[in-house]
Design a protein around this motif. Structure first.
Motif, PDB file in Angstrom:
ATOM      1  N   LEU A 102       0.823  -1.205   0.000  1.00 31.70           N
ATOM      2  CA  LEU A 102       0.000   0.000   0.000  1.00 31.70           C
ATOM      3  C   LEU A 102       0.859   1.257   0.000  1.00 31.70           C
ATOM      4  O   LEU A 102       0.546   2.241  -0.686  1.00 31.70           O
ATOM      5  CB  LEU A 102      -0.930   0.001   1.215  1.00 31.70           C
ATOM      6  CG  LEU A 102      -1.970  -1.120   1.287  1.00 31.70           C
ATOM      7  CD1 LEU A 102      -2.810  -0.981   2.546  1.00 31.70           C
ATOM      8  CD2 LEU A 102      -2.865  -1.116   0.055  1.00 31.70           C
ATOM      9  N   TYR A 103       1.956   1.230   0.753  1.00 32.18           N
ATOM     10  CA  TYR A 103       2.843   2.383   0.802  1.00 32.18           C
ATOM     11  C   TYR A 103       3.459   2.660  -0.568  1.00 32.18           C
ATOM     12  O   TYR A 103       3.522   3.812  -1.019  1.00 32.18           O
ATOM     13  CB  TYR A 103       3.963   2.163   1.819  1.00 32.18           C
ATOM     14  CG  TYR A 103       3.502   2.018   3.249  1.00 32.18           C
ATOM     15  CD1 TYR A 103       2.202   2.345   3.624  1.00 32.18           C
ATOM     16  CD2 TYR A 103       4.357   1.535   4.239  1.00 32.18           C
ATOM     17  CE1 TYR A 103       1.770   2.196   4.924  1.00 32.18           C
ATOM     18  CE2 TYR A 103       3.934   1.388   5.545  1.00 32.18           C
ATOM     19  CZ  TYR A 103       2.645   1.713   5.884  1.00 32.18           C
ATOM     20  OH  TYR A 103       2.235   1.559   7.180  1.00 32.18           O
ATOM     21  N   VAL A 104       3.927   1.590  -1.222  1.00 27.46           N
ATOM     22  CA  VAL A 104       4.557   1.747  -2.531  1.00 27.46           C
ATOM     23  C   VAL A 104       3.570   2.323  -3.543  1.00 27.46           C
ATOM     24  O   VAL A 104       3.893   3.239  -4.316  1.00 27.46           O
ATOM     25  CB  VAL A 104       5.117   0.399  -3.018  1.00 27.46           C
ATOM     26  CG1 VAL A 104       5.495   0.467  -4.497  1.00 27.46           C
ATOM     27  CG2 VAL A 104       6.339   0.007  -2.194  1.00 27.46           C
ATOM     28  N   ARG A 105       2.356   1.782  -3.557  1.00 29.91           N
ATOM     29  CA  ARG A 105       1.350   2.288  -4.501  1.00 29.91           C
ATOM     30  C   ARG A 105       1.016   3.753  -4.234  1.00 29.91           C
ATOM     31  O   ARG A 105       0.848   4.540  -5.171  1.00 29.91           O
ATOM     32  CB  ARG A 105       0.089   1.429  -4.408  1.00 29.91           C
ATOM     33  CG  ARG A 105       0.273   0.018  -4.947  1.00 29.91           C
ATOM     34  CD  ARG A 105      -1.036  -0.739  -5.046  1.00 29.91           C
ATOM     35  NE  ARG A 105      -0.837  -2.044  -5.678  1.00 29.91           N
ATOM     36  CZ  ARG A 105      -1.824  -2.861  -6.001  1.00 29.91           C
ATOM     37  NH1 ARG A 105      -3.086  -2.533  -5.742  1.00 29.91           N
ATOM     38  NH2 ARG A 105      -1.566  -4.028  -6.581  1.00 29.91           N
ATOM     39  N   LEU A 106       0.954   4.120  -2.968  1.00 33.39           N
ATOM     40  CA  LEU A 106       0.655   5.502  -2.620  1.00 33.39           C
ATOM     41  C   LEU A 106       1.773   6.434  -3.079  1.00 33.39           C
ATOM     42  O   LEU A 106       1.520   7.487  -3.678  1.00 33.39           O
ATOM     43  CB  LEU A 106       0.468   5.619  -1.102  1.00 33.39           C
ATOM     44  CG  LEU A 106       0.178   7.028  -0.565  1.00 33.39           C
ATOM     45  CD1 LEU A 106      -1.222   7.464  -0.982  1.00 33.39           C
ATOM     46  CD2 LEU A 106       0.305   7.053   0.961  1.00 33.39           C
ATOM     47  N   ILE A 107       3.009   6.068  -2.819  1.00 32.79           N
ATOM     48  CA  ILE A 107       4.149   6.903  -3.195  1.00 32.79           C
ATOM     49  C   ILE A 107       4.259   7.017  -4.715  1.00 32.79           C
ATOM     50  O   ILE A 107       4.557   8.093  -5.250  1.00 32.79           O
ATOM     51  CB  ILE A 107       5.446   6.328  -2.591  1.00 32.79           C
ATOM     52  CG1 ILE A 107       5.404   6.448  -1.060  1.00 32.79           C
ATOM     53  CG2 ILE A 107       6.671   7.063  -3.130  1.00 32.79           C
ATOM     54  CD1 ILE A 107       6.548   5.743  -0.360  1.00 32.79           C
ATOM     55  N   GLN A 108       4.000   5.916  -5.424  1.00 29.41           N
ATOM     56  CA  GLN A 108       4.057   5.970  -6.882  1.00 29.41           C
ATOM     57  C   GLN A 108       2.934   6.827  -7.464  1.00 29.41           C
ATOM     58  O   GLN A 108       3.136   7.534  -8.453  1.00 29.41           O
ATOM     59  CB  GLN A 108       3.989   4.555  -7.459  1.00 29.41           C
ATOM     60  CG  GLN A 108       5.263   3.750  -7.266  1.00 29.41           C
ATOM     61  CD  GLN A 108       5.173   2.360  -7.844  1.00 29.41           C
ATOM     62  OE1 GLN A 108       4.108   1.736  -7.830  1.00 29.41           O
ATOM     63  NE2 GLN A 108       6.291   1.840  -8.354  1.00 29.41           N
ATOM     64  N   ASP A 109       1.762   6.778  -6.860  1.00 22.58           N
ATOM     65  CA  ASP A 109       0.627   7.563  -7.358  1.00 22.58           C
ATOM     66  C   ASP A 109       0.821   9.057  -7.125  1.00 22.58           C
ATOM     67  O   ASP A 109       0.401   9.875  -7.950  1.00 22.58           O
ATOM     68  CB  ASP A 109      -0.673   7.103  -6.696  1.00 22.58           C
ATOM     69  CG  ASP A 109      -1.117   5.731  -7.175  1.00 22.58           C
ATOM     70  OD1 ASP A 109      -0.626   5.286  -8.224  1.00 22.58           O
ATOM     71  OD2 ASP A 109      -1.938   5.104  -6.480  1.00 22.58           O
ATOM     72  N   TRP A 110       1.462   9.430  -6.012  1.00 21.79           N
ATOM     73  CA  TRP A 110       1.510  10.829  -5.620  1.00 21.79           C
ATOM     74  C   TRP A 110       2.868  11.500  -5.802  1.00 21.79           C
ATOM     75  O   TRP A 110       2.926  12.720  -5.988  1.00 21.79           O
ATOM     76  CB  TRP A 110       1.087  10.967  -4.155  1.00 21.79           C
ATOM     77  CG  TRP A 110      -0.381  10.835  -3.957  1.00 21.79           C
ATOM     78  CD1 TRP A 110      -1.098   9.682  -3.812  1.00 21.79           C
ATOM     79  CD2 TRP A 110      -1.334  11.900  -3.901  1.00 21.79           C
ATOM     80  NE1 TRP A 110      -2.434   9.953  -3.659  1.00 21.79           N
ATOM     81  CE2 TRP A 110      -2.608  11.313  -3.703  1.00 21.79           C
ATOM     82  CE3 TRP A 110      -1.234  13.289  -3.989  1.00 21.79           C
ATOM     83  CZ2 TRP A 110      -3.769  12.067  -3.608  1.00 21.79           C
ATOM     84  CZ3 TRP A 110      -2.394  14.036  -3.889  1.00 21.79           C
ATOM     85  CH2 TRP A 110      -3.649  13.434  -3.702  1.00 21.79           C
ATOM     86  N   MET A 111       3.947  10.740  -5.743  1.00 27.67           N
ATOM     87  CA  MET A 111       5.254  11.378  -5.727  1.00 27.67           C
ATOM     88  C   MET A 111       6.231  10.847  -6.773  1.00 27.67           C
ATOM     89  O   MET A 111       6.854  11.627  -7.500  1.00 27.67           O
ATOM     90  CB  MET A 111       5.890  11.226  -4.325  1.00 27.67           C
ATOM     91  CG  MET A 111       5.122  11.907  -3.214  1.00 27.67           C
ATOM     92  SD  MET A 111       5.915  11.648  -1.599  1.00 27.67           S
ATOM     93  CE  MET A 111       7.430  12.578  -1.824  1.00 27.67           C
ATOM     94  N   LEU A 112       6.403   9.534  -6.864  1.00 26.08           N
ATOM     95  CA  LEU A 112       7.470   8.943  -7.672  1.00 26.08           C
ATOM     96  C   LEU A 112       6.905   7.913  -8.645  1.00 26.08           C
ATOM     97  O   LEU A 112       7.162   6.705  -8.509  1.00 26.08           O
ATOM     98  CB  LEU A 112       8.520   8.297  -6.755  1.00 26.08           C
ATOM     99  CG  LEU A 112       9.138   9.205  -5.683  1.00 26.08           C
ATOM    100  CD1 LEU A 112       9.979   8.378  -4.716  1.00 26.08           C
ATOM    101  CD2 LEU A 112       9.978  10.304  -6.326  1.00 26.08           C
ATOM    102  N   PRO A 113       6.154   8.354  -9.641  1.00 27.77           N
ATOM    103  CA  PRO A 113       5.498   7.393 -10.537  1.00 27.77           C
ATOM    104  C   PRO A 113       6.475   6.606 -11.411  1.00 27.77           C
ATOM    105  O   PRO A 113       6.133   5.519 -11.885  1.00 27.77           O
ATOM    106  CB  PRO A 113       4.594   8.281 -11.393  1.00 27.77           C
ATOM    107  CG  PRO A 113       5.235   9.638 -11.349  1.00 27.77           C
ATOM    108  CD  PRO A 113       5.824   9.748  -9.972  1.00 27.77           C
ATOM    109  N   LEU A 114       7.678   7.133 -11.650  1.00 32.36           N
ATOM    110  CA  LEU A 114       8.625   6.465 -12.532  1.00 32.36           C
ATOM    111  C   LEU A 114       9.643   5.604 -11.788  1.00 32.36           C
ATOM    112  O   LEU A 114      10.438   4.891 -12.408  1.00 32.36           O
ATOM    113  CB  LEU A 114       9.369   7.501 -13.385  1.00 32.36           C
ATOM    114  CG  LEU A 114       8.487   8.386 -14.286  1.00 32.36           C
ATOM    115  CD1 LEU A 114       9.343   9.360 -15.074  1.00 32.36           C
ATOM    116  CD2 LEU A 114       7.637   7.541 -15.227  1.00 32.36           C
ATOM    117  N   THR A 115       9.628   5.663 -10.460  1.00 31.47           N
ATOM    118  CA  THR A 115      10.578   4.866  -9.674  1.00 31.47           C
ATOM    119  C   THR A 115      10.124   3.407  -9.654  1.00 31.47           C
ATOM    120  O   THR A 115       8.968   3.114  -9.364  1.00 31.47           O
ATOM    121  CB  THR A 115      10.663   5.393  -8.233  1.00 31.47           C
ATOM    122  OG1 THR A 115      11.014   6.782  -8.260  1.00 31.47           O
ATOM    123  CG2 THR A 115      11.717   4.636  -7.445  1.00 31.47           C
ATOM    124  N   PRO A 116      11.026   2.475  -9.959  1.00 28.81           N
ATOM    125  CA  PRO A 116      10.641   1.054  -9.969  1.00 28.81           C
ATOM    126  C   PRO A 116      10.126   0.591  -8.606  1.00 28.81           C
ATOM    127  O   PRO A 116      10.597   1.035  -7.561  1.00 28.81           O
ATOM    128  CB  PRO A 116      11.955   0.351 -10.330  1.00 28.81           C
ATOM    129  CG  PRO A 116      12.771   1.375 -11.031  1.00 28.81           C
ATOM    130  CD  PRO A 116      12.415   2.689 -10.387  1.00 28.81           C
TER     131      PRO A 116
END
Length: 361
Positions: A102-116
């Protein structure tokens, strides 16, 4: 492992474990059933958690000098006890893996969408393991120091009252009906998971049983009010249709606030929120270690193994498009592990000889 912590450290440990990613989506999830009375659902969920805390306290009054692992071995015997401790261990790392996803999905959605995904998972788990391998006192001290973040978040939340608010969204109080409010209680209860940390660390806290009940109850009150407050400000800022369409209304609440001093307040909030989210991972890695380890050296090995398993679980879950089936399964297991089994152990304790008493209540 005879490492003890103070009651105040237990207080912050409970809070830091309990308050995590669940808060960000809670207003929309609870509002879907309880509507404008979602904040009431939060308060009722807090009351149910308090009942569980009373069961935990009553259980540890029966065996004040035993850890959860030792009590399980005493009550269920060697073979069943080891099996149940292993199940608790698996339970804790599954929650940690789910939370990491859940944390990874949240960070990718809001801050770092291109980070693997694998990079974010590695950073989160490696950070959690770095502190989780230390003894409980060190972990508790970190939780105390980092709790200042909650004060910052509360101060930031006050800025949202400069937006246009609609008190009518929560009026009249109780209009959703008891059935819908209780349905919202279920959703709220699982967003407030983390209080079971008391089961693992209760016996390692200095103080008399009554004092420990007081401090754990106070932490539950603080967490419940914290959640109810953020649900309430979301309800008066968004109408029901908007909340149904927004996954993280708390972040959208800050996203809409901009002035000459602040811009991108949602990203500021999320950046600060990463610390409480990581603290939750630290707690579950630590609980996993304490559920099996009898010494500090063994504990560190188990935590490291747990970190690897959590990473594998997280990598798998990030490939799953819909986490709802896994979440439903986890919720059922959660009720069994933190409610049914402790209640059963408390009832069984009346037929098992008490091994001592830490202090009079």
């Amino acid at each position: 492992m005879n490492i003890s912590i103070t009651r105040s450290q237990l207080f912050f440990t409970i809070i830091k474990t309990q308050i995590g990613i669940g808060l960000l989506s809670l207003p929309s999830e609870t509002q879907s059933s309880a509507k404008g009375d979602a904040w009431i659902s939060v308060l009722v969920a807090g009351c149910l958690i308090q009942l569980l805390l009373l069961i935990y306290w009553a259980l540890f009054r029966r065996f004040p000098n035993d850890t959860l692992r030792q009590m399980i071995m005493r009550m269920f015997g060697s073979y069943l006890g080891k099996g149940l401790n292993l199940i608790y261990y698996a339970f804790f790392i599954m929650i940690a893996g789910y939370a990491c996803t859940l944390y990874v999905r949240l960070i990718q959605d809001w801050m770092l969408p291109l980070t693997p995904t694998w990079v974010l998972l590695l950073l989160i788990i490696a950070t959690g393991m770095y502190l989780a391998v230390e003894n409980l006192r060190v972990i508790a001290r970190f939780f105390v120091l980092s709790s200042v973040m909650f004060i910052i978040l509360l101060l930031l939340s006050l800025l949202t009252f400069s937006n246009e608010i609609h008190i009518s969204n929560i009026m009249p109080v109780g209009h959703s009906g008891a059935g819908q409010i209780l349905h919202g209680v279920r959703q709220t209860f699982f967003s407030m998971l983390g209080f079971e940390v008391i089961l693992v660390f209760f016996s390692q806290v200095d103080g008399r049983p009554r004092g420990l009940l007081r401090i754990s109850s106070f932490s539950n009150i603080m967490v419940t009010l914290f959640y109810a407050y953020f649900v309430l400000i979301c309800l008066i800022n968004f109408n029901s249709k908007a909340l149904e369409q927004v996954n993280e209304p708390v972040l959208f609440l800050f996203k809409g606030f901009t002035n000459q001093l602040f811009d991108g307040l949602d990203l500021i909030f999320l950046t600060i929120w990463i610390i409480p989210m990581t603290a939750t991972i630290i707690s579950y890695l630590s609980m996993a270690g304490y559920s099996l380890a009898a010494s500090q050296s063994t504990y560190r090995v188990i935590v490291r193994i747990s970190g690897i398993l959590v990473y594998i679980i997280g990598m798998y879950l990030t490939t799953v498009e819909n986490l709802d089936p896994f979440s439903t399964w986890l919720e059922s297991g959660y009720l069994l592990m933190i409610a049914v089994i402790p209640l059963l152990m408390w009832l069984m304790s009346f037929v098992i000889k008490n091994s001592g008493n830490r202090g009079a209540a």
